[in-house]
Design a protein around this motif. Structure first.
Motif, mmCIF file in Angstrom:
data_model
loop_
_atom_site.group_PDB
_atom_site.id
_atom_site.type_symbol
_atom_site.label_atom_id
_atom_site.label_comp_id
_atom_site.label_asym_id
_atom_site.label_seq_id
_atom_site.Cartn_x
_atom_site.Cartn_y
_atom_site.Cartn_z
ATOM 1 N N LEU A 177 0.845 -1.193 0.016
ATOM 2 C CA LEU A 177 0.104 -0.119 0.061
ATOM 3 C C LEU A 177 0.702 1.185 0.124
ATOM 4 C CD1 LEU A 177 -2.925 1.103 0.347
ATOM 5 C CD2 LEU A 177 -2.531 1.043 2.755
ATOM 6 N N VAL A 178 0.418 2.124 -0.923
ATOM 7 C CA VAL A 178 1.731 3.360 -0.833
ATOM 8 C C VAL A 178 0.760 4.599 -0.404
ATOM 9 C CG1 VAL A 178 2.516 4.854 -2.660
ATOM 10 C CG2 VAL A 178 2.441 2.727 -3.133
ATOM 11 N N MET A 179 1.480 5.233 0.384
ATOM 12 C CA MET A 179 0.991 6.303 1.017
ATOM 13 C C MET A 179 1.960 7.351 1.668
ATOM 14 S SD MET A 179 -0.374 4.056 4.220
ATOM 15 C CE MET A 179 0.795 2.725 4.760
ATOM 16 N N GLY A 180 1.852 8.654 1.746
ATOM 17 C CA GLY A 180 2.717 9.719 2.468
ATOM 18 C C GLY A 180 3.121 9.092 4.083
ATOM 19 N N TRP A 214 -3.168 3.536 9.703
ATOM 20 C CA TRP A 214 -2.734 2.937 8.441
ATOM 21 C C TRP A 214 -1.445 1.970 8.795
ATOM 22 C CZ3 TRP A 214 -5.554 2.450 4.357
ATOM 23 C CH2 TRP A 214 -6.734 3.182 4.296
ATOM 24 N N ASP A 215 -0.538 2.468 9.644
ATOM 25 C CA ASP A 215 0.450 1.632 9.965
ATOM 26 C C ASP A 215 0.022 0.329 10.799
ATOM 27 O OD1 ASP A 215 2.388 3.269 9.228
ATOM 28 O OD2 ASP A 215 2.110 4.570 11.008
ATOM 29 N N LYS A 216 -1.181 0.549 11.536
ATOM 30 C CA LYS A 216 -1.640 -0.632 12.096
ATOM 31 C C LYS A 216 -2.433 -1.554 11.094
ATOM 32 C CE LYS A 216 -3.005 1.533 16.338
ATOM 33 N NZ LYS A 216 -4.317 1.961 17.351
ATOM 34 N N PHE A 217 -2.957 -0.972 10.040
ATOM 35 C CA PHE A 217 -3.520 -1.611 8.851
ATOM 36 C C PHE A 217 -2.574 -2.496 8.110
ATOM 37 C CE2 PHE A 217 -4.231 -2.408 4.433
ATOM 38 C CZ PHE A 217 -5.205 -3.077 4.112
ATOM 39 N N CYS A 218 -1.607 -2.187 7.966
ATOM 40 C CA CYS A 218 -0.529 -2.682 7.170
ATOM 41 C C CYS A 218 0.103 -4.034 7.988
ATOM 42 C CB CYS A 218 0.665 -1.874 6.825
ATOM 43 S SG CYS A 218 0.162 -0.996 5.332
ATOM 44 N N ASN A 219 0.206 -3.688 9.412
ATOM 45 C CA ASN A 219 0.661 -4.562 10.206
ATOM 46 C C ASN A 219 -0.125 -5.812 10.263
ATOM 47 O OD1 ASN A 219 2.047 -6.254 12.373
ATOM 48 N ND2 ASN A 219 2.273 -4.110 13.733
ATOM 49 N N LEU A 235 6.345 4.232 1.729
ATOM 50 C CA LEU A 235 5.996 5.401 2.410
ATOM 51 C C LEU A 235 6.625 6.499 1.411
ATOM 52 C CD1 LEU A 235 6.031 4.645 6.399
ATOM 53 C CD2 LEU A 235 4.070 4.937 4.778
ATOM 54 N N VAL A 236 6.021 7.601 1.114
ATOM 55 C CA VAL A 236 6.708 8.491 0.676
ATOM 56 C C VAL A 236 7.263 9.567 1.590
ATOM 57 C CG1 VAL A 236 6.385 10.579 -1.189
ATOM 58 C CG2 VAL A 236 5.185 8.517 -1.806
ATOM 59 N N PRO A 237 8.480 9.819 1.657
ATOM 60 C CA PRO A 237 9.141 10.697 2.830
ATOM 61 C C PRO A 237 8.733 12.177 2.274
ATOM 62 C CG PRO A 237 10.787 9.940 1.240
ATOM 63 C CD PRO A 237 9.529 9.130 0.765
ATOM 64 N N MET A 238 9.068 13.006 3.341
ATOM 65 C CA MET A 238 8.713 14.492 3.223
ATOM 66 C C MET A 238 9.992 14.992 2.649
ATOM 67 S SD MET A 238 7.052 15.533 6.927
ATOM 68 C CE MET A 238 5.340 15.195 7.264
ATOM 69 N N GLU A 239 9.950 15.938 1.931
ATOM 70 C CA GLU A 239 11.245 16.600 1.268
ATOM 71 C C GLU A 239 11.060 18.056 1.501
ATOM 72 O OE1 GLU A 239 13.691 15.056 0.493
ATOM 73 O OE2 GLU A 239 13.152 13.128 0.295
ATOM 74 N N GLY A 240 11.934 18.683 1.960
ATOM 75 C CA GLY A 240 12.176 20.261 2.109
ATOM 76 C C GLY A 240 10.826 20.740 2.475
ATOM 77 N N ASP A 241 10.138 21.714 1.973
ATOM 78 C CA ASP A 241 8.808 22.298 2.386
ATOM 79 C C ASP A 241 7.740 21.619 2.189
ATOM 80 O OD1 ASP A 241 10.143 24.224 3.856
ATOM 81 O OD2 ASP A 241 10.403 25.698 2.002
ATOM 82 N N ASN A 248 1.684 -5.437 -7.413
ATOM 83 C CA ASN A 248 1.213 -5.835 -6.133
ATOM 84 C C ASN A 248 0.634 -4.786 -5.278
ATOM 85 O OD1 ASN A 248 2.414 -8.720 -6.703
ATOM 86 N ND2 ASN A 248 4.248 -8.007 -5.798
ATOM 87 N N THR A 249 0.619 -3.261 -5.730
ATOM 88 C CA THR A 249 0.125 -2.419 -5.088
ATOM 89 C C THR A 249 -1.635 -2.245 -5.065
ATOM 90 O OG1 THR A 249 1.966 -0.871 -5.855
ATOM 91 C CG2 THR A 249 -0.056 0.191 -4.942
ATOM 92 N N ILE A 250 -1.960 -2.588 -3.906
ATOM 93 C CA ILE A 250 -3.428 -2.721 -3.731
ATOM 94 C C ILE A 250 -4.428 -1.360 -3.801
ATOM 95 C CG2 ILE A 250 -3.132 -4.688 -2.279
ATOM 96 C CD1 ILE A 250 -4.048 -3.096 0.029
ATOM 97 N N GLY A 251 -3.309 -0.186 -3.556
ATOM 98 C CA GLY A 251 -4.088 1.073 -3.678
ATOM 99 C C GLY A 251 -3.071 2.069 -3.208
ATOM 100 N N VAL A 252 -3.491 3.397 -3.368
ATOM 101 C CA VAL A 252 -2.691 4.500 -3.116
ATOM 102 C C VAL A 252 -3.614 5.302 -1.938
ATOM 103 C CG1 VAL A 252 -1.492 6.597 -3.647
ATOM 104 C CG2 VAL A 252 -1.027 4.575 -4.973
ATOM 105 N N VAL A 253 -3.280 5.553 -0.827
ATOM 106 C CA VAL A 253 -3.842 6.478 0.142
ATOM 107 C C VAL A 253 -3.723 8.051 0.026
ATOM 108 C CG1 VAL A 253 -4.355 7.003 2.752
ATOM 109 C CG2 VAL A 253 -4.073 4.491 1.712
ATOM 110 N N GLY A 254 -4.655 8.955 -0.293
ATOM 111 C CA GLY A 254 -4.546 10.075 -0.374
ATOM 112 C C GLY A 254 -5.190 10.961 1.003
ATOM 113 N N ILE A 255 -4.393 11.807 1.595
ATOM 114 C CA ILE A 255 -5.089 12.315 2.779
ATOM 115 C C ILE A 255 -5.700 13.768 2.453
ATOM 116 C CG2 ILE A 255 -4.483 12.969 5.245
ATOM 117 C CD1 ILE A 255 -3.952 10.192 4.570
ATOM 118 N N LEU A 256 -6.795 13.992 2.776
ATOM 119 C CA LEU A 256 -7.424 15.337 2.662
ATOM 120 C C LEU A 256 -7.395 15.813 3.999
ATOM 121 C CD1 LEU A 256 -8.695 16.889 0.196
ATOM 122 C CD2 LEU A 256 -11.036 16.494 1.344
#
Length: 468
Positions: free
Chosen positions: A161-164, A171-176, A184-190, A206-214
């Motif tokens: 599962l891909v997410m920021g 979401w960490d619990k779900f994956c566990n 996980l996409v890391p933070m970069e700069g600003d 093998n990616t089941i989905g991508v999570v976007g956070i509103l």
């Protein structure tokens, strides 16, 4: 739920309870306080038991001054009355409490319409205990859909599962819990949340989905859901990979529809398969109620749905929890009915106005640098200005707590562990008057903080107030 250990020291307390707790004879009320970690031998009068518990809970402080939580801390008295009338109803029993079930169904229909489902009557959804359970359900649906499409390779292949990196801990619990690799996409700069192209680069067969956070809990910013969907559309054109998006709208899904109507983030995007929100956050209901919706029946595998007899008919259910009161669902329906679109717009606009005003005033103090300004979620994050060496954000958080304000201080995740911030969550009930008092208290603390020889925080990990 936190895991608790047993007592590390004897739980007997030599003190006596207040003599005035005696209902008729004050002297008779001077009994030894009950033990804390084992059942008392004998009963207590109800007034005594109430007062013992009530007094201890006073140490929790005032929830209205908690600027860490996103959870609703104020509702109208009428809502409280309705919740009291429904607290004894187990809403999972659809056939026993058919009107509560009907109000839940109406709330799902209202949300499907609010989130622009192509056919609101075809959208499916349910209430949950909060966004954490809703995210678990959405994640289960993503995994099961992927497994059905890859039956020839699963269970040999490991789903991901891909997410920021800024996602909420659920979401960490779900994956566990469901044995899914978290990418996980890391933070970069600003950039403090997911980058669409960086997310796409982590996707594979093998990616089941991508999570976007509103509405990121770290700083209140919206992730670019439309750009994420466009990047995944381009990926499908190049590779044939058709990867769905789940929108975690725990907070923003009850803000953006009213204040950011031109922002396209919801079921208007064909790639968005499901959305969750917390009714007990900007849905304006006491904890705990959440909502999970899928754009249509195809997005929620039928095999995950359980069916119960409902008034002699068939009632599909999807939940992890099978015993919870109907009070919060009834309160959600009351709030939808009470406010309507215009009422929600007025409440959320007022909250955003307060957030922006407080952010501007904090910046004007000169000691702080804003990361966000409360112009997406009514939330803003700030850190100390570069020239401030005498104190840090953890000192500020600690000193504000002395005055009753709970303002979390925490360090950002990879790759911005160097950045420590404070975050203020503005909710309905945090009025302009309270905001004025908050800024005044912060300003009054600054001379003492500036006079420090150095920051007093030894262990930033232990000092953090950020847990949600």
């Amino acid at each position: 739920m936190p895991l608790h250990k047993g007592p590390e020291k004897p739980d007997e307390r030599p003190l006596s309870v207040n003599p005035f707790y005696g209902e008729a004879d004050p002297v008779g009320g001077m009994t030894e306080a009950p033990p804390k970690h084992r059942l008392p031998t004998a009963p207590l009068p109800p007034s005594t038991a109430y007062q013992v518990v009530h007094d201890e809970l006073m140490l929790d402080g005032n929830s209205r001054l908690n600027l860490a939580t996103f959870v609703t801390t104020w509702m109208e008295p009428q809502a409280g009355v309705l919740m009291g009338e429904c607290r004894d109803k187990n809403m999972i029993d659809k056939d026993e409490y058919p009107r509560t079930a009907e109000l839940e169904r109406r709330c799902v229909a209202m949300l499907a319409d609010l989130w622009n489902a192509p056919d609101p009557s075809a959208a499916v959804g349910c209430s949950t205990t909060g966004s954490s359970e809703a995210c678990m359900l959405a994640g289960m649906a993503l995994k099961r859909r992927w497994a059905q499409r890859n039956a020839d390779r699963y269970p040999g292949a490991r789903p991901n599962l891909v997410m920021g990196v800024n996602v909420q801990v659920c979401w960490d619990k779900f994956c566990n819990f469901w044995e899914v690799e978290a990418r996980l996409v890391p933070m970069e700069g600003d950039r403090f949340h997911l980058d669409p192209q960086a997310a796409v680069e982590l996707c594979d067969e093998n990616t089941i989905g991508v999570v976007g956070i509103l509405g990121s809990t770290f700083d209140g910013s919206y992730e670019p859901i439309a750009d994420l969907c466009s990047a995944l559309d381009a990926l499908q054109e190049r590779t044939g990979l058709d990867i769905p998006v789940h929108v975690d709208g725990a907070s923003g899904a009850m803000v953006a529809p009213f204040l950011d109507e031109d922002l396209v983030w919801d079921f208007r995007l064909p790639r968005v398969a499901s959305i969750n929100t917390s009714g007990h956050k900007y849905g304006l209901v006491y904890p705990g109620v959440g909502w999970a919706l899928w754009r249509d029946k195809e997005a929620l595998p039928e095999e995950l749905v359980f069916r119960v007899n409902y008034l002699g008919g068939d009632m599909p259910t999807f939940a992890l929890n099978f015993s919870r009161p109907g009070a919060q669902v009834v309160a959600q329906y009351y709030t939808f009915l009470r406010l309507g679109r215009e009422g929600y717009r007025a409440v959320q606009q007022s909250t955003r106005d307060v957030a922006r005003s407080v952010a501007d005033r904090v910046e004007a103090l000169g000691d702080f640098r804003l990361l966000t300004r409360g112009d997406e979620l009514p939330v803003f994050a700030f850190t100390t200005a570069p020239d401030i060496q005498a104190y840090d954000v953890f000192d500020v958080s600690r000193r504000l707590r002395e005055r009753g304000w709970l303002v979390p201080a925490y360090t950002f995740p990879p790759n911005r562990e160097d950045l420590s911030v404070l975050r203020v969550v503005c909710r309905n009930g945090f009025s302009a008057d309270l905001a004025e008092l908050f800024v005044e208290d912060l300003e009054q603390l600054l001379p003492e903080l500036r006079a420090q020889s150095h920051p007093f925080t030894r262990n930033k990990g232990a000092a953090t107030g950020f847990h949600h």
